[in-house]
Scaffold this active site. Structure first.
Site, PDB file in Angstrom:
ATOM      1  N   GLU A  78       0.848  -1.197   0.000  1.00 15.54           N
ATOM      2  CA  GLU A  78       0.000   0.000   0.000  1.00 15.54           C
ATOM      3  C   GLU A  78       0.879   1.241   0.000  1.00 15.54           C
ATOM      4  O   GLU A  78       1.771   1.393   0.832  1.00 15.54           O
ATOM      5  CB  GLU A  78      -0.948   0.052   1.202  1.00 15.54           C
ATOM      6  CG  GLU A  78      -1.855   1.279   1.030  1.00 15.54           C
ATOM      7  CD  GLU A  78      -2.901   1.525   2.108  1.00 15.54           C
ATOM      8  OE1 GLU A  78      -2.834   0.911   3.177  1.00 15.54           O
ATOM      9  OE2 GLU A  78      -3.779   2.375   1.839  1.00 15.54           O
ATOM     10  N   GLU A 103       4.907   4.964   3.443  1.00 16.76           N
ATOM     11  CA  GLU A 103       4.339   6.239   3.895  1.00 16.76           C
ATOM     12  C   GLU A 103       5.502   7.126   4.339  1.00 16.76           C
ATOM     13  O   GLU A 103       6.464   6.626   4.914  1.00 16.76           O
ATOM     14  CB  GLU A 103       3.358   5.959   5.058  1.00 16.76           C
ATOM     15  CG  GLU A 103       2.804   7.164   5.778  1.00 16.76           C
ATOM     16  CD  GLU A 103       2.073   8.146   4.874  1.00 16.76           C
ATOM     17  OE1 GLU A 103       1.052   7.804   4.269  1.00 16.76           O
ATOM     18  OE2 GLU A 103       2.568   9.295   4.762  1.00 16.76           O
ATOM     19  N   ASN A 130       9.814   7.899   0.131  1.00 16.28           N
ATOM     20  CA  ASN A 130       9.105   8.418  -1.040  1.00 16.28           C
ATOM     21  C   ASN A 130       8.775   7.247  -1.963  1.00 16.28           C
ATOM     22  O   ASN A 130       9.675   6.572  -2.488  1.00 16.28           O
ATOM     23  CB  ASN A 130      10.029   9.433  -1.735  1.00 16.28           C
ATOM     24  CG  ASN A 130       9.429  10.005  -2.993  1.00 16.28           C
ATOM     25  OD1 ASN A 130       8.216  10.169  -3.100  1.00 16.28           O
ATOM     26  ND2 ASN A 130      10.283  10.308  -3.961  1.00 16.28           N
ATOM     27  N   ASP A 153      -3.181  12.244  -2.107  1.00 17.88           N
ATOM     28  CA  ASP A 153      -3.409  13.693  -2.009  1.00 17.88           C
ATOM     29  C   ASP A 153      -3.827  14.216  -3.380  1.00 17.88           C
ATOM     30  O   ASP A 153      -3.121  13.979  -4.369  1.00 17.88           O
ATOM     31  CB  ASP A 153      -2.130  14.401  -1.550  1.00 17.88           C
ATOM     32  CG  ASP A 153      -1.712  13.936  -0.160  1.00 17.88           C
ATOM     33  OD1 ASP A 153      -2.522  14.041   0.766  1.00 17.88           O
ATOM     34  OD2 ASP A 153      -0.580  13.435  -0.016  1.00 17.88           O
ATOM     35  N   ASP A 189     -11.677  10.240  -4.258  1.00 18.31           N
ATOM     36  CA  ASP A 189     -12.951  10.964  -4.261  1.00 18.31           C
ATOM     37  C   ASP A 189     -12.800  12.305  -4.984  1.00 18.31           C
ATOM     38  O   ASP A 189     -13.688  13.145  -4.913  1.00 18.31           O
ATOM     39  CB  ASP A 189     -13.461  11.172  -2.827  1.00 18.31           C
ATOM     40  CG  ASP A 189     -12.524  12.043  -2.015  1.00 18.31           C
ATOM     41  OD1 ASP A 189     -11.426  12.382  -2.505  1.00 18.31           O
ATOM     42  OD2 ASP A 189     -12.889  12.389  -0.872  1.00 18.31           O
ATOM     43  N   THR A 228     -12.285   4.423   5.439  1.00 16.55           N
ATOM     44  CA  THR A 228     -11.405   5.261   6.273  1.00 16.55           C
ATOM     45  C   THR A 228     -12.039   6.628   6.499  1.00 16.55           C
ATOM     46  O   THR A 228     -13.023   7.002   5.843  1.00 16.55           O
ATOM     47  CB  THR A 228     -10.038   5.494   5.594  1.00 16.55           C
ATOM     48  OG1 THR A 228     -10.260   6.239   4.405  1.00 16.55           O
ATOM     49  CG2 THR A 228      -9.319   4.196   5.310  1.00 16.55           C
ATOM     50  N   PHE A 230     -10.883   9.425   5.536  1.00 19.19           N
ATOM     51  CA  PHE A 230     -10.825  10.205   4.288  1.00 19.19           C
ATOM     52  C   PHE A 230     -12.036   9.906   3.416  1.00 19.19           C
ATOM     53  O   PHE A 230     -12.665  10.811   2.873  1.00 19.19           O
ATOM     54  CB  PHE A 230      -9.549   9.868   3.506  1.00 19.19           C
ATOM     55  CG  PHE A 230      -8.344  10.577   4.030  1.00 19.19           C
ATOM     56  CD1 PHE A 230      -8.204  11.939   3.889  1.00 19.19           C
ATOM     57  CD2 PHE A 230      -7.345   9.874   4.663  1.00 19.19           C
ATOM     58  CE1 PHE A 230      -7.106  12.602   4.374  1.00 19.19           C
ATOM     59  CE2 PHE A 230      -6.230  10.519   5.162  1.00 19.19           C
ATOM     60  CZ  PHE A 230      -6.108  11.890   5.016  1.00 19.19           C
ATOM     61  N   GLU A 231     -12.367   8.608   3.291  1.00 16.24           N
ATOM     62  CA  GLU A 231     -13.487   8.243   2.428  1.00 16.24           C
ATOM     63  C   GLU A 231     -14.793   8.761   3.029  1.00 16.24           C
ATOM     64  O   GLU A 231     -15.651   9.302   2.324  1.00 16.24           O
ATOM     65  CB  GLU A 231     -13.555   6.713   2.259  1.00 16.24           C
ATOM     66  CG  GLU A 231     -14.684   6.301   1.339  1.00 16.24           C
ATOM     67  CD  GLU A 231     -14.537   4.887   0.785  1.00 16.24           C
ATOM     68  OE1 GLU A 231     -13.577   4.197   1.133  1.00 16.24           O
ATOM     69  OE2 GLU A 231     -15.407   4.519  -0.018  1.00 16.24           O
TER      70      GLU A 231
HETATM   71  C1  LIG Z   1      -4.708  11.789   1.636  1.00 14.66           C
HETATM   72  S1  LIG Z   1      -3.738  10.662   2.518  1.00 14.66           S
HETATM   73  C2  LIG Z   1      -4.625   9.106   2.369  1.00 14.66           C
HETATM   74  C3  LIG Z   1      -4.206   8.089   3.389  1.00 14.66           C
HETATM   75  C4  LIG Z   1      -4.854   6.699   3.285  1.00 14.66           C
HETATM   76  N1  LIG Z   1      -4.528   6.055   2.023  1.00 14.66           N
HETATM   77  C5  LIG Z   1      -6.342   6.754   3.496  1.00 14.66           C
HETATM   78  O1  LIG Z   1      -7.096   6.443   2.572  1.00 14.66           O
HETATM   79  O2  LIG Z   1      -6.769   7.100   4.607  1.00 14.66           O
HETATM   80  C6  LIG Z   1      -2.365  10.439   1.428  1.00 14.66           C
HETATM   81  C7  LIG Z   1      -1.154   9.872   2.133  1.00 14.66           C
HETATM   82  O3  LIG Z   1      -0.134   9.630   1.183  1.00 14.66           O
HETATM   83  C8  LIG Z   1       1.128   9.976   1.758  1.00 14.66           C
HETATM   84  N2  LIG Z   1       2.054  10.254   0.648  1.00 14.66           N
HETATM   85  C9  LIG Z   1       1.940  11.238  -0.272  1.00 14.66           C
HETATM   86  N3  LIG Z   1       2.938  11.171  -1.162  1.00 14.66           N
HETATM   87  C10 LIG Z   1       3.704  10.109  -0.801  1.00 14.66           C
HETATM   88  C11 LIG Z   1       4.898   9.549  -1.338  1.00 14.66           C
HETATM   89  N4  LIG Z   1       5.482  10.067  -2.434  1.00 14.66           N
HETATM   90  N5  LIG Z   1       5.433   8.487  -0.735  1.00 14.66           N
HETATM   91  C12 LIG Z   1       4.855   7.951   0.372  1.00 14.66           C
HETATM   92  N6  LIG Z   1       3.721   8.444   0.930  1.00 14.66           N
HETATM   93  C13 LIG Z   1       3.153   9.513   0.351  1.00 14.66           C
HETATM   94  C14 LIG Z   1       0.807  11.188   2.605  1.00 14.66           C
HETATM   95  O4  LIG Z   1       1.790  11.401   3.613  1.00 14.66           O
HETATM   96  C15 LIG Z   1      -0.567  10.822   3.179  1.00 14.66           C
HETATM   97  O5  LIG Z   1      -0.458  10.148   4.404  1.00 14.66           O
END
Ligand SMILES: C[S@@+](CC[C@H](N)C(=O)[O-])C[C@H]1O[C@@H](n2cnc3c(N)ncnc32)[C@H](O)[C@@H]1O
Length: 252
Positions: A78, A103, A130, A153, A189, A228, A230-231
């Site tokens: 994931e 993450e 990353n 994001d 979304d 979650t 977020f959803e």
């Molecule tokens: C909007 S959140 C969604 C979290 C989770 N997937 C959920 O549905 O609740 C997006 C997540 O992606 C992580 N993220 C963004 N770019 C990333 C990257 N290049 N590598 C690893 N994590 C990343 C952010 O830190 C954040 O926690």
């Protein structure tokens, strides 16, 4: 879902030639959270050698998937696992599958480790890095059965869309790590982003739709995805969640 605020190239980008899809956030853990994280980190967090930036991956580093309990069985990765709700629930329900959560945000990783420990989950390892760099070299080619990207994001403003995680280059990296027939699952979304990824997948080499799709190309909601925060927030705000599921075509 809060949009990260970026007014200038952030420190997360400063050592890299391409923009990254995250901004460095600095929320500190409380003393209690830090103590628990210090206890649980050795069990769950993979030690990643770095290149220049603190969330980078040294190009020679390869993740030892045989070291992820139970040592064999399917591998699910994931990307952007946030607080870990989806991956911990899935790992708890599927003890024979190896899960890797990638993450950058340390409080999210600490929360994930706390939930995993509380649920008695062992078949999960956390990688703070990353994600494109993990896909480019840390994961062996054709080693992953499923890649999940849920609610990345959205980078809503036009001037920020180049920071979106999923682009053509990202899909090439996903195609690299998936086994033949392996599946990329995506959910968002934010409709313009979901449409962009759908269109990229239709045009990409190495992917075909997996399972049923609507005439517009959307997959049914992935049942393995727990609801979650977020959803829930997105749906409450009237946004529609779009799922995509694409399979890796066999290598020639
Ligand atoms: C909007 S959140 C969604 C979290 C989770 N997937 C959920 O549905 O609740 C997006 C997540 O992606 C992580 N993220 C963004 N770019 C990333 C990257 N290049 N590598 C690893 N994590 C990343 C952010 O830190 C954040 O926690």
């Amino acid at each position: 879902m809060p949009e990260p605020v970026v007014t200038a190239p952030g420190p997360a980008s400063s050592h890299r030639s391409v923009p990254v899809s995250f901004v460095r956030r600095s929320r500190r853990l409380s003393d209690g959270q830090q103590r628990l994280w210090d206890e649980q980190r050795p069990r769950y967090l993979v030690d990643v050698p770095r290149a220049a930036a603190s969330t980078s991956v040294a190009p020679a580093f390869v993740l030892d998937l045989a070291a992820v309990p139970p040592g064999d069985g399917p591998v699910v990765v994931e990307i952007g696992s946030g607080q870990g709700d989806a991956v911990v629930t899935a790992a708890s329900a599927r003890p024979g599958t190896r899960f890797v959560a990638v993450e950058v945000y340390e409080p999210g990783l600490a929360h994930t480790a706390r939930s995993a420990a509380a649920a008695g989950v062992d078949n999960l390892r956390l990688v703070q890095a990353n994600a494109p760099e993990v896909l480019a070299s840390a994961l062996p080619e054709a080693s992953v059965d499923e890649v999940w990207v849920f609610f990345p994001d959205p980078w809503r403003k036009a001037r920020h869309t180049k920071r979106r995680l999923v682009d053509e280059a990202f899909l090439r990296l996903v195609a690299r790590v998936l086994v033949d027939g392996g599946v990329l699952r995506f959910a968002s979304d934010w409709e313009p982003y979901a449409e962009q990824v759908r269109d990229l997948l239709v045009a990409a080499d190495g992917f075909v739709p997996h399972g049923e799709t609507t005439p517009d190309g959307w997959a049914p909601r992935f049942e393995g995805r727990v609801l979650t925060g977020f959803e829930r927030k997105g749906t409450a705000a009237g946004r529609v969640v779009h799922d995509l599921a694409y399979a890796r075509t066999p290598r020639g």
